[in-house]
Design a protein around this motif. Structure first.
Motif, short mmCIF file in Angstrom:
data_model
loop_
_atom_site.label_atom_id
_atom_site.label_comp_id
_atom_site.label_asym_id
_atom_site.label_seq_id
_atom_site.Cartn_x
_atom_site.Cartn_y
_atom_site.Cartn_z
N HIS A 50 0.83 -1.21 0.00
CA HIS A 50 0.00 0.00 0.00
C HIS A 50 0.86 1.25 0.00
O HIS A 50 0.59 2.21 -0.75
CB HIS A 50 -0.92 -0.01 1.22
N GLN A 51 1.93 1.25 0.81
CA GLN A 51 2.83 2.40 0.85
C GLN A 51 3.53 2.60 -0.48
O GLN A 51 3.71 3.74 -0.94
CB GLN A 51 3.85 2.23 1.97
N CYS A 52 3.92 1.49 -1.12
CA CYS A 52 4.58 1.59 -2.43
C CYS A 52 3.63 2.18 -3.47
O CYS A 52 4.01 3.02 -4.28
CB CYS A 52 5.07 0.22 -2.88
N LYS A 53 2.37 1.74 -3.43
CA LYS A 53 1.39 2.26 -4.37
C LYS A 53 1.11 3.73 -4.11
O LYS A 53 0.96 4.53 -5.05
CB LYS A 53 0.10 1.46 -4.27
N GLN A 54 1.05 4.09 -2.81
CA GLN A 54 0.83 5.49 -2.48
C GLN A 54 1.99 6.36 -2.96
O GLN A 54 1.79 7.45 -3.51
CB GLN A 54 0.66 5.66 -0.97
N LYS A 55 3.19 5.87 -2.76
CA LYS A 55 4.37 6.61 -3.19
C LYS A 55 4.38 6.76 -4.71
O LYS A 55 4.67 7.83 -5.24
CB LYS A 55 5.63 5.89 -2.72
N GLU A 56 4.04 5.67 -5.41
CA GLU A 56 4.01 5.71 -6.87
C GLU A 56 2.93 6.67 -7.36
O GLU A 56 3.15 7.45 -8.29
CB GLU A 56 3.75 4.31 -7.42
N ALA A 57 1.76 6.61 -6.72
CA ALA A 57 0.67 7.51 -7.11
C ALA A 57 1.05 8.97 -6.85
O ALA A 57 0.75 9.86 -7.65
CB ALA A 57 -0.61 7.15 -6.35
N SER A 58 1.74 9.20 -5.71
CA SER A 58 2.16 10.55 -5.37
C SER A 58 3.18 11.07 -6.39
O SER A 58 3.12 12.23 -6.81
CB SER A 58 2.76 10.58 -3.96
N GLU A 59 4.11 10.19 -6.78
CA GLU A 59 5.12 10.59 -7.77
C GLU A 59 4.47 10.87 -9.13
O GLU A 59 4.83 11.83 -9.81
CB GLU A 59 6.18 9.50 -7.90
N ASN A 60 3.51 10.03 -9.52
CA ASN A 60 2.82 10.24 -10.79
C ASN A 60 2.01 11.54 -10.76
O ASN A 60 1.98 12.27 -11.76
CB ASN A 60 1.90 9.05 -11.10
N LEU A 61 1.36 11.79 -9.61
CA LEU A 61 0.58 13.02 -9.47
C LEU A 61 1.49 14.23 -9.56
O LEU A 61 1.15 15.23 -10.20
CB LEU A 61 -0.18 13.02 -8.15
N ARG A 62 2.66 14.14 -8.93
CA ARG A 62 3.60 15.27 -8.99
C ARG A 62 4.11 15.49 -10.42
O ARG A 62 4.28 16.63 -10.86
CB ARG A 62 4.77 15.00 -8.03
N LYS A 63 4.34 14.40 -11.14
CA LYS A 63 4.76 14.54 -12.53
C LYS A 63 3.69 15.23 -13.36
O LYS A 63 3.97 16.14 -14.15
CB LYS A 63 5.09 13.17 -13.12
N LEU A 64 2.43 14.78 -13.18
CA LEU A 64 1.33 15.41 -13.90
C LEU A 64 1.16 16.87 -13.48
O LEU A 64 0.86 17.75 -14.29
CB LEU A 64 0.02 14.65 -13.64
#
Length: 309
Positions: A50-64
């Protein structure tokens, strides 16, 4: 790598528990320990995923967030502290990218009152579209923008995401269109439509108060003769010159507009008939002098037309 370490840890723990149980002949302890550790491992694995997915989602959101071609600003709802700006916003407002606390009132809203009104609306609807405002991009420089607001919660903190579309050029075009719609192109003064609207508004505002004013209807003598003898260019120059004389001798509160052709309407506001006559005499004297210079025909100068009240 993290999964491997967790597996090694679980294996060592189970092995230690099994050896301890065998030595004491408590095989039941082995089963219980295995069940507890397996449950613990399953929970930790889910939490880790869950933490990995949150981190990945956060990174993707920051890229967008960063590659968005429009300026975006994320700020706290309660006090307006700016938490995040994308690259485009940092280019638009260099001050917002500097160190130290920055607040959205300076960039996202017109002023504190505008922020309060927008916040009140966001409390009801959670979003606000097409809010038009004038912003400061740098000291002494402003621009017009349409702003869309969305409320969201990040790390248990209520925030406002503000996205901007620059409409400065559109506002300039709008201003030019409004100017051409209300200004006479030859004289630079109000045209007939704009002038009549100004008179109507002034009379409506003064309906309940006694206001002394003088209304003049003016036409230029012998304009046709100037056009026939010297051409329409000189006739236009005569109209412009006479109008400039009028404009130079009236107060900002007075109204002057070109009614049509060589006809003008002028309203002396808060002036008695005698005061208007005095101003008109000075204008007519200057107008006659310039008219003679343009037409080069002093015989064409007519007598002063009477004021129309």
């Amino acid at each position: 790598m993290a999964d491997f370490l967790v597996l090694v840890y679980v294996a060592c723990y189970i092995g230690g528990g099994a050896l301890s149980s065998l030595n004491s002949h408590r095989l039941t302890g082995v089963c219980i320990s295995f069940f507890i550790l397996l449950t613990f491992y399953s929970y930790k694995k889910k939490d880790f995923v869950h933490q990995c997915k949150q981190k990945e989602a956060s990174e993707n959101l920051r890229k967008l967030f960063d590659i968005n071609p429009y300026p975006l600003i994320l700020s706290r709802l309660d006090d307006g502290l700016i938490l995040l700006t994308n690259e485009r916003a940092q280019k638009e407002w260099p001050l917002a990218a500097e160190g130290g606390p920055q607040y959205d009132t300076r960039y996202v809203f017109r002023d504190a009152e505008d922020r309060a009104a927008v916040i009140e609306q966001l409390q009801k609807t959670s979003s606000l579209k097409n809010h038009v405002l004038q912003q400061m991009t740098a000291p002494g420089f402003t621009r017009w923008a349409i702003v869309n607001y969305e409320t969201l919660e990040i790390n248990h903190v209520r925030c406002i995401l503000s996205g901007f579309t620059d409409i400065t050029q559109l506002k300039k075009v709008e201003g030019e269109l409004a100017k051409h719609a209300s200004i006479d192109l030859l004289t630079g003064q109000r045209n007939s439509r704009s002038g009549m609207e100004a008179l109507t508004q002034m009379f409506a505002e003064s309906r309940n108060d006694w206001v002394e004013c003088t209304l003049c209807f003016i036409d230029i003598n012998n304009l046709k003769q100037v056009n026939d003898q010297y051409g329409h260019r000189e006739g236009d120059a005569l109209i412009t010159t006479v109008c400039n004389v009028f404009a130079a001798n009236i107060e900002p509160e007075d109204i002057l507009f070109r009614y049509g052709g060589d006809e003008f309407i002028m309203l002396f506001f808060h002036k008695s008939n005698e005061a208007a006559e005095f101003i008109w005499a000075a204008m007519y004297k200057e107008k006659t002098s310039r008219k003679k210079q343009l037409s080069d025909n002093s015989d064409n100068a007519g007598s002063s037309p009477p004021l129309v009240h």
